[in-house]
Motif scaffolding. Structure first.
Motif, mmCIF file in Angstrom:
data_model
loop_
_atom_site.group_PDB
_atom_site.id
_atom_site.type_symbol
_atom_site.label_atom_id
_atom_site.label_comp_id
_atom_site.label_asym_id
_atom_site.label_seq_id
_atom_site.Cartn_x
_atom_site.Cartn_y
_atom_site.Cartn_z
ATOM 1 N N ALA A 68 -8.768 9.162 -0.556
ATOM 2 C CA ALA A 68 -8.368 10.251 0.118
ATOM 3 C C ALA A 68 -9.086 10.596 1.097
ATOM 4 O O ALA A 68 -10.246 10.406 1.244
ATOM 5 N N TYR A 69 -8.505 11.339 2.032
ATOM 6 C CA TYR A 69 -8.915 12.045 3.196
ATOM 7 C C TYR A 69 -8.450 13.486 3.134
ATOM 8 O O TYR A 69 -7.196 13.674 3.018
ATOM 9 N N TYR A 70 -9.313 14.456 3.687
ATOM 10 C CA TYR A 70 -8.956 15.688 3.671
ATOM 11 C C TYR A 70 -8.955 16.109 5.180
ATOM 12 O O TYR A 70 -9.986 15.980 5.830
ATOM 13 N N LEU A 71 -7.931 17.098 5.401
ATOM 14 C CA LEU A 71 -7.853 17.891 6.661
ATOM 15 C C LEU A 71 -8.532 19.247 6.333
ATOM 16 O O LEU A 71 -7.914 20.192 5.648
ATOM 17 N N LYS A 72 -9.933 19.301 6.914
ATOM 18 C CA LYS A 72 -10.650 20.606 6.340
ATOM 19 C C LYS A 72 -11.237 21.104 7.608
ATOM 20 O O LYS A 72 -11.823 20.465 8.307
ATOM 21 N N GLY A 86 -12.603 11.826 1.805
ATOM 22 C CA GLY A 86 -12.276 12.452 0.504
ATOM 23 C C GLY A 86 -12.806 11.721 -0.745
ATOM 24 O O GLY A 86 -13.669 10.578 -0.407
ATOM 25 N N HIS A 87 -12.351 11.906 -1.797
ATOM 26 C CA HIS A 87 -12.828 11.111 -2.887
ATOM 27 C C HIS A 87 -12.223 9.830 -2.866
ATOM 28 O O HIS A 87 -11.294 9.382 -2.430
ATOM 29 N N SER A 88 -12.948 8.715 -3.674
ATOM 30 C CA SER A 88 -12.316 7.397 -3.890
ATOM 31 C C SER A 88 -12.346 7.026 -5.399
ATOM 32 O O SER A 88 -13.376 7.603 -5.699
ATOM 33 N N ALA A 89 -11.634 6.132 -5.934
ATOM 34 C CA ALA A 89 -11.925 5.674 -7.323
ATOM 35 C C ALA A 89 -11.207 4.328 -7.244
ATOM 36 O O ALA A 89 -10.422 4.049 -6.746
ATOM 37 N N VAL A 90 -11.708 3.673 -8.284
ATOM 38 C CA VAL A 90 -11.308 2.424 -9.048
ATOM 39 C C VAL A 90 -10.641 2.776 -10.148
ATOM 40 O O VAL A 90 -11.494 3.011 -11.167
ATOM 41 N N TYR A 91 -9.376 2.290 -10.528
ATOM 42 C CA TYR A 91 -8.642 2.509 -11.712
ATOM 43 C C TYR A 91 -8.506 1.110 -12.241
ATOM 44 O O TYR A 91 -8.165 0.218 -11.805
ATOM 45 N N VAL A 109 0.833 -1.252 -0.121
ATOM 46 C CA VAL A 109 0.160 0.046 -0.052
ATOM 47 C C VAL A 109 0.871 1.225 0.008
ATOM 48 O O VAL A 109 1.840 1.314 0.808
ATOM 49 N N PHE A 110 0.661 2.345 -0.888
ATOM 50 C CA PHE A 110 1.383 3.549 -1.034
ATOM 51 C C PHE A 110 0.691 4.511 0.047
ATOM 52 O O PHE A 110 -0.747 4.684 -0.145
ATOM 53 N N TYR A 111 1.260 5.175 0.664
ATOM 54 C CA TYR A 111 0.430 6.268 1.712
ATOM 55 C C TYR A 111 1.306 7.539 1.313
ATOM 56 O O TYR A 111 2.470 7.732 0.964
ATOM 57 N N PHE A 112 0.452 8.542 1.145
ATOM 58 C CA PHE A 112 0.859 9.752 0.635
ATOM 59 C C PHE A 112 0.333 10.841 1.660
ATOM 60 O O PHE A 112 -0.946 10.461 1.986
ATOM 61 N N HIS A 113 1.003 11.891 2.060
ATOM 62 C CA HIS A 113 0.692 12.769 3.066
ATOM 63 C C HIS A 113 1.156 14.060 2.526
ATOM 64 O O HIS A 113 2.434 14.197 2.221
ATOM 65 N N GLU A 126 -4.704 19.703 4.225
ATOM 66 C CA GLU A 126 -3.869 18.641 4.085
ATOM 67 C C GLU A 126 -4.512 17.525 3.121
ATOM 68 O O GLU A 126 -5.874 17.518 3.325
ATOM 69 N N VAL A 127 -4.049 16.721 2.930
ATOM 70 C CA VAL A 127 -4.526 15.392 2.152
ATOM 71 C C VAL A 127 -3.658 14.198 2.572
ATOM 72 O O VAL A 127 -2.318 14.262 2.570
ATOM 73 N N LYS A 128 -4.279 13.046 3.035
ATOM 74 C CA LYS A 128 -3.705 11.830 3.131
ATOM 75 C C LYS A 128 -4.345 10.897 2.118
ATOM 76 O O LYS A 128 -5.685 11.133 1.946
ATOM 77 N N SER A 129 -3.574 10.117 1.333
ATOM 78 C CA SER A 129 -4.193 9.255 0.488
ATOM 79 C C SER A 129 -3.528 7.805 0.481
ATOM 80 O O SER A 129 -2.331 7.674 1.039
ATOM 81 N N GLU A 130 -4.145 6.718 0.299
ATOM 82 C CA GLU A 130 -3.695 5.485 -0.015
ATOM 83 C C GLU A 130 -4.167 4.836 -1.206
ATOM 84 O O GLU A 130 -5.281 4.973 -1.825
ATOM 85 N N VAL A 131 -3.065 4.190 -1.937
ATOM 86 C CA VAL A 131 -3.173 3.715 -3.314
ATOM 87 C C VAL A 131 -2.653 2.179 -3.141
ATOM 88 O O VAL A 131 -1.658 2.074 -2.726
#
Length: 164
Positions: free
Chosen positions: A144-148, A155-160, A112-116, A128-133
């Motif tokens: 995605a998750y948003y610090l709002k 946040g948004h999610s998608a299947v590619y 799993v890739f984690y992005f912050h 801020e945004v945190k995402s998992e791919v």
């Protein structure tokens, strides 16, 4: 003749993917050289939200470039990821046609890739945004998750699926 043309075209495309990838970027290799088409979870037939994303090695394998286009150019973004020895992690910048950009760190754990990332110039209150791919059965899943306004929200999610 068609086979010859196909071979020539493949040979021309080959150098972009033949670079030795920085060992720290190797976990990204399964995503590279593909065009991914994703449908956002909130997409509807009346209001589709389709993202087309391409992951490529860049800068002779010292970087990974991701470009994407939402709804055929309605919104676009470009990411450049590199290994930062001083930070001890993959770092990246993401630039958008919406006028904001982000900078962040990424790491991989158990496939799993984690992005912050921290957001600069956004007018919608996302700081801020945190995402998992992850890749699952040949599909790329993204959440995605948003610090709002001081609170983390889904946040948004998608299947590619790889289309090329």
């Amino acid at each position: 003749m068609r086979v010859l043309i196909a071979c020539v075209l493949m040979a021309l495309a080959l150098p972009a993917y033949c670079w030795d990838l920085d060992p720290h970027l190797e976990p990204l290799r399964p995503f590279l050289g593909k065009v991914w088409r994703g449908e956002f979870s909130d997409s509807t037939p009346e209001k589709p939200v389709i993202d087309v994303s391409q992951w490529q090695p860049a800068l002779q394998g010292k970087a990974v470039r991701i470009t994407h286009s939402l709804n055929q150019g309605q919104y676009e973004g470009e990411t450049l990821m590199v290994w930062d020895a001083q930070a001890g992690s993959i770092v990246f910048y993401y630039f958008t046609t919406a006028g904001f950009y982000t900078r962040g760190k990424a790491y991989s754990e158990d496939g799993v890739f984690y992005f912050h990332e921290k957001v600069a110039g956004s007018g919608d209150g996302i700081a801020e945004v945190k995402s998992e791919v992850r890749l699952v059965d040949g599909q790329m899943l993204q959440q995605a998750y948003y610090l709002k306004q001081g609170e983390w929200v889904k946040g948004h999610s998608a299947v590619y699926r790889a289309v090329h």
